[in-house]
Structure formats: structure tokens, C-alpha cells
Design an enzyme around this catalytic site. Structure first.
Site, short mmCIF file in Angstrom:
data_model
loop_
_atom_site.label_atom_id
_atom_site.label_comp_id
_atom_site.label_asym_id
_atom_site.label_seq_id
_atom_site.Cartn_x
_atom_site.Cartn_y
_atom_site.Cartn_z
N ASP A 1 -46.46 48.03 -58.69
CA ASP A 1 -46.01 47.99 -57.30
C ASP A 1 -44.53 48.34 -57.25
O ASP A 1 -43.71 47.65 -57.85
CB ASP A 1 -46.25 46.59 -56.72
CG ASP A 1 -45.94 46.49 -55.22
OD1 ASP A 1 -45.48 47.49 -54.64
OD2 ASP A 1 -46.16 45.40 -54.65
N LYS B 1 -44.25 44.67 -61.12
CA LYS B 1 -43.28 45.29 -60.21
C LYS B 1 -42.46 46.31 -60.98
O LYS B 1 -42.03 46.03 -62.11
CB LYS B 1 -42.35 44.22 -59.64
CG LYS B 1 -43.05 43.23 -58.72
CD LYS B 1 -43.40 43.89 -57.40
CE LYS B 1 -43.96 42.87 -56.42
NZ LYS B 1 -44.35 43.48 -55.14
N GLU C 1 -48.96 50.94 -56.23
CA GLU C 1 -48.78 50.42 -54.87
C GLU C 1 -47.43 50.86 -54.29
O GLU C 1 -46.39 50.70 -54.93
CB GLU C 1 -48.87 48.88 -54.94
CG GLU C 1 -48.83 48.17 -53.60
CD GLU C 1 -49.04 46.65 -53.76
OE1 GLU C 1 -49.57 46.20 -54.81
OE2 GLU C 1 -48.66 45.91 -52.84
N ASP D 1 -49.14 49.27 -49.01
CA ASP D 1 -48.84 47.90 -48.57
C ASP D 1 -47.95 48.01 -47.32
O ASP D 1 -48.44 48.01 -46.19
CB ASP D 1 -48.16 47.15 -49.74
CG ASP D 1 -47.64 45.77 -49.40
OD1 ASP D 1 -47.64 45.39 -48.21
OD2 ASP D 1 -47.21 45.03 -50.32
N LYS E 1 -50.45 42.72 -62.07
CA LYS E 1 -49.65 43.68 -61.30
C LYS E 1 -48.19 43.51 -61.70
O LYS E 1 -47.68 42.40 -61.75
CB LYS E 1 -49.83 43.42 -59.81
CG LYS E 1 -48.87 44.16 -58.90
CD LYS E 1 -49.28 44.01 -57.44
CE LYS E 1 -48.11 43.53 -56.59
NZ LYS E 1 -48.51 43.37 -55.17
N SER F 1 -48.97 38.82 -59.60
CA SER F 1 -47.93 39.81 -59.37
C SER F 1 -46.69 39.35 -60.13
O SER F 1 -46.11 38.32 -59.80
CB SER F 1 -47.65 39.90 -57.86
OG SER F 1 -46.50 40.68 -57.62
N GLY G 1 -49.95 38.99 -51.30
CA GLY G 1 -49.26 37.72 -51.05
C GLY G 1 -47.80 37.96 -50.74
O GLY G 1 -47.25 39.04 -51.00
N LYS H 1 -52.19 42.26 -45.91
CA LYS H 1 -51.50 40.98 -45.77
C LYS H 1 -51.57 40.66 -44.28
O LYS H 1 -51.00 41.41 -43.48
CB LYS H 1 -50.04 41.11 -46.19
CG LYS H 1 -49.83 41.40 -47.67
CD LYS H 1 -48.36 41.60 -47.98
CE LYS H 1 -48.16 41.88 -49.46
NZ LYS H 1 -46.76 42.30 -49.76
O1 OSB Z 1 -45.16 43.83 -52.36
O2 OSB Z 1 -46.76 42.51 -52.66
C1 OSB Z 1 -45.56 42.69 -52.49
C2 OSB Z 1 -43.71 39.36 -52.72
C3 OSB Z 1 -42.73 39.54 -51.78
C4 OSB Z 1 -42.64 40.74 -51.13
C5 OSB Z 1 -43.56 41.75 -51.41
C6 OSB Z 1 -44.57 41.57 -52.33
C7 OSB Z 1 -44.63 40.36 -53.02
C8 OSB Z 1 -45.59 40.06 -54.07
C9 OSB Z 1 -45.90 38.61 -54.30
O3 OSB Z 1 -46.09 40.90 -54.78
C10 OSB Z 1 -47.32 38.30 -54.55
C11 OSB Z 1 -47.54 36.81 -54.50
O4 OSB Z 1 -47.43 36.20 -53.41
O5 OSB Z 1 -47.80 36.23 -55.55
MG MG Z 2 -46.71 45.24 -52.45
#
Ligand code: OSB
Ligand code: MG
Length: 375
Positions: free
Chosen positions: A194, A168, A219, A244, A166, A140, A296, A268
Site C-alpha cells: 500500500d 506500507k 494499493e 482506497d 500488507k 497492515s 481499517g 472503508k
Molecule cells: O491506507 O489503509 C490505509 C491506516 C491509516 C490510514 C490509511 C490506512 C491505514 C491502514 C491501517 O492501513 C489498517 C488498520 O486499521 O489496521
Molecule cells: Mg490504503
């Protein structure tokens, strides 16, 4: 039989190697709440878990400080000294007349599973019903300052073996960024985006432009409570929506399926209140042909161990956000540290009882800024 006689809460500070930016905020250092649960059976065994709540309420309404308070005031008192047949009972005990605070509940619930696995001399993944020995892993990537910077990161990640990229996104940092990455990586790479709830239904036309990039999923474009609006948006888009933040329990997953609000679920365990609801969501999705994957929350090696164990269940068919320790930290707090091979696979530890990694106690002591013993 399982009985927890003491829970030690610790807050450690772990600086991230580089800041991680999502649409609603940025993390540079993680304030991590660790739990150590001690068995009452006199054998001296302890189980470990991690509370995934962040420092700010930008991802969920919980934070490390609200979770700490909730664990001390309401969660731990329900579990301490209580004789349990199995860790599967904990979720129900914590759910009765006790709304919300899922990350706080999950920390204790998952610690009970970990302790139970150690008491039974069984790997955590096996106790959860896991069947996989290796987990396919994706990365991510946080929001970057330019499309070029994002492309550089994505190329490095592919070279390292990651099997899903992925990205952001946020308003103003979406279509051009995604186009640049797709053009650079080619059509065969599994690419996902995401939004962490950064859009509204008024952005439908903009989000429809993402259909051109053959994304594995989009996402959480809309708000956490927007199941109906997500269903409307899904009807406008070809790209599968993945939820999510919206999926906080198995009922929300049922609603998603009934309404058509999404076609994929990011599980999660911290977000949904622990392993028992995670397994329920997994099983529900499996019956409905909905693929799931493990997300994560920038966890330390402890939370990562719990995620890896969960991701070994059979319907976790898409790559998880389970990067190795070195992606986040100069040094993790467990040994061995989490690694990923060049095929993007993370091994599920099946040799040892419990979560399969040892907590480096000396290092945790050094990093501890706050401690509280509950008994
Ligand atoms: O939306 O998945 C998410 C990290 C903090 C808050 C939300 C998200 C995330 C990540 C991190 O995408 C993924 C990782 O732990 O590598
Ligand atoms: Mg997410």
C-alpha cells in the site's frame, strides 16, 4: 421507525502500542471522535459510532477537527428530531446539496444504523445484509526502518495467524523491502503493498519491478483523483491495482471499472460516507466480478465493530485489515475486546443486538478530553 433526539460527541485519546507510519505521515496516538446517538422513542437505547478522520489531513482532506465542526454545524441538524422509516434514508438526506465531509456524514449515518439494529433487536451485520460468521483477517504493517525489521514483523504476524500481510511502501522503501519479505515468507503467503498515493506515473518502471513478487495487489500508488493515470499504470503492470483513497462514492467505483483503473476495491465505510454507499459499492463490484475487502483506519473497538459487520457481506472475499484490539491498544474501550484466532479469523457477533460489543463507559469517561451534546 427511527428518530434520534440527541447526539453526544466525545473526543478520546488512545495511545497506539507503537507508532504507525504510512508514506504521508505517522500516528503515535489516536484522537478518536466517538458518537453516541440517543433514540427519541423513550426506551433509552443508544447507538454508537466512530468518526475515522485522522488528526492531520494526510490521508484525506478531513480531520477530526473539521469532522467535529461539520457534524455540529451541518450533519446533526439534518438528522436530529427527524422521523425516519429506516437508516437507509440517512445517506440521501446527508447527500443533498452538501458536498464532501464524508467521514463526518459516515459517523452519523453508521450510528443511525447501529441504533436501528438495537431498536429492532437485530445484529448490525444482519441488518446490513451480512452472510458470514467469520472474517478472514490480514495485517497492515507500517513503514519500518529496515527490511530486516519489516521481515521480523511479518514473521510474527504469520505466526499469529494473519492470512494476508500488507506492507506500507514509499519511495526509497519499496522494492528492497518487498523483496526481503517475499524471500523470507515464501511464495504462498498472500502479500500486498500500500503506497498511500506516494508515487506518480513517472515511477512506472520502478513499480513494474514489483510484478516480480507475485503480489495480491498494489494499493493506491497514485493520487486520490488520478483515476485516469491509475488506468494507464494498470496497463503497464501485471499486479492488480486496488483503490482506497480514490473510491469516495459509488460513482468513483463505476469510473474505476469503466476506465480499468483497478481490479480490487478497499471499502472503508468512513471514507465513502457510511454503510449505504458501502453496500452500493459492494453490490456494484459484485456484479462486475471485482473483489472487495474492508480496510481499517486504526479504529477503536467501536469503529472495528462497524467494519466487522460490513465485512460480513458476501463479496468481501479478500482478507480485511481488521486486526484484534491488542494489536493497537493496551486496552480497548469495548468489551469483549476484538480477538482473532490462530487461523486468522475474527468472529462476527451474532448473539447481541446492534454492533455486538459494549462500550466501557467508565473508561470512555476517563479518556474524554472534549465533549459536546447536540440536540
Ligand atoms: O491506507 O489503509 C490505509 C491506516 C491509516 C490510514 C490509511 C490506512 C491505514 C491502514 C491501517 O492501513 C489498517 C488498520 O486499521 O489496521
Ligand atoms: Mg490504503
Amino acid at each position: 421507525m427511527l428518530c434520534v433526539r440527541r447526539i453526544t460527541l466525545r473526543e478520546i485519546r488512545l495511545p497506539l502500542k507503537e507508532p504507525f507510519r504510512i508514506s504521508s505521515g505517522v500516528s503515535t496516538e489516536r484522537r478518536i471522535c466517538l458518537l453516541e446517538l440517543e433514540s427519541a422513542d423513550g426506551g433509552g437505547l443508544t447507538g454508537w459510532s466512530e468518526c475515522v478522520a485522522g488528526e492531520q489531513p494526510n490521508y484525506s482532506d478531513e480531520t477530526i477537527d473539521t469532522a467535529w465542526f461539520a457534524i455540529r454545524a451541518w450533519v446533526a441538524p439534518r438528522i436530529l428530531g427527524r422521523e425516519l422509516e429506516a437508516p437507509g434514508e440517512v445517506h440521501g438526506i446527508l447527500a443533498r446539496d452538501f458536498r464532501g465531509h464524508r467521514m463526518a456524514k459516515a459517523a452519523v449515518e453508521m450510528g443511525c444504523w447501529e441504533l436501528a439494529a438495537r431498536l429492532r433487536d437485530c445484529p448490525l451485520s444482519v441488518l446490513l445484509g451480512g452472510t458470514r460468521e467469520r472474517i478472514v483477517t490480514g495485517i497492515s504493517l507500517g513503514i519500518q526502518d529496515s527490511p530486516e525489521g519489516l521481515v521480523r514483523r511479518a514473521r510474527v504476524a504469520l505466526e499469529q495467524g494473519y492470512r494476508k500481510i500488507k506492507v506500507k511502501i514509499a519511495p526509497g522503501r519499496d522494492v528492497a523491502y518487498v523483496r526481503a519479505v517475499r524471500d523470507a515468507l515464501g511464495p504462498d503467503v498472500q502479500l500486498a503493498v500500500d503506497a498511500n498515493s506516494a508515487y506518480t506515473l513517472d515511477d512506472g518502471d520502478l513499480l513494474r519491478q514489483l510484478d516480480a513478487f507475485g503480489l495480491l495487489m498494489l494499493e493506491q500508488p497514485l493520487g486520490p483523483d488520478d483515476l485516469v493515470r491509475h488506468a494507464r499504470l494498470q496497463r503497464l503492470l501485471e499486479t492488480p491495482l486496488c483503490l482506497d483513497e480514490s473510491i469516495t462514492d459509488v460513482e468513483r467505483a463505476e469510473d474505476m471499472i469503466a476506465l480499468g483503473s483497478g481490479r480490487i476495491v478497499n471499502i472503508k465505510p468512513g471514507r465513502v460516507g457510511g454503510f449505504t454507499p458501502s453496500i452500493a459499492i459492494h453490490d456494484l463490484c459484485r456484479r462486475h466480478g471485482i473483489p472487495v475487502w474492508c480496510g481499517g483506519m486504526l479504529e477503536s473497538g467501536v469503529g472495528r465493530a462497524h467494519n466487522v459487520a460490513l465485512a460480513s457481506l458476501p463479496n468481501f472475499t479478500l482478507p480485511g485489515d481488521l486486526s484484534p484490539s491488542a494489536r493497537y491498544w493496551e486496552r480497548d474501550i469495548v468489551s469483549p475486546e476484538w480477538t482473532m484466532d490462530h487461523e486468522g479469523l475474527v468472529r462476527v457477533p451474532l448473539e447481541a443486538a446492534g454492533m455486538g460489543v459494549d462500550v466501557d463507559r467508565d473508561r470512555v469517561e476517563d479518556l474524554t478530553v472534549r465533549r459536546e451534546v447536540l440536540q
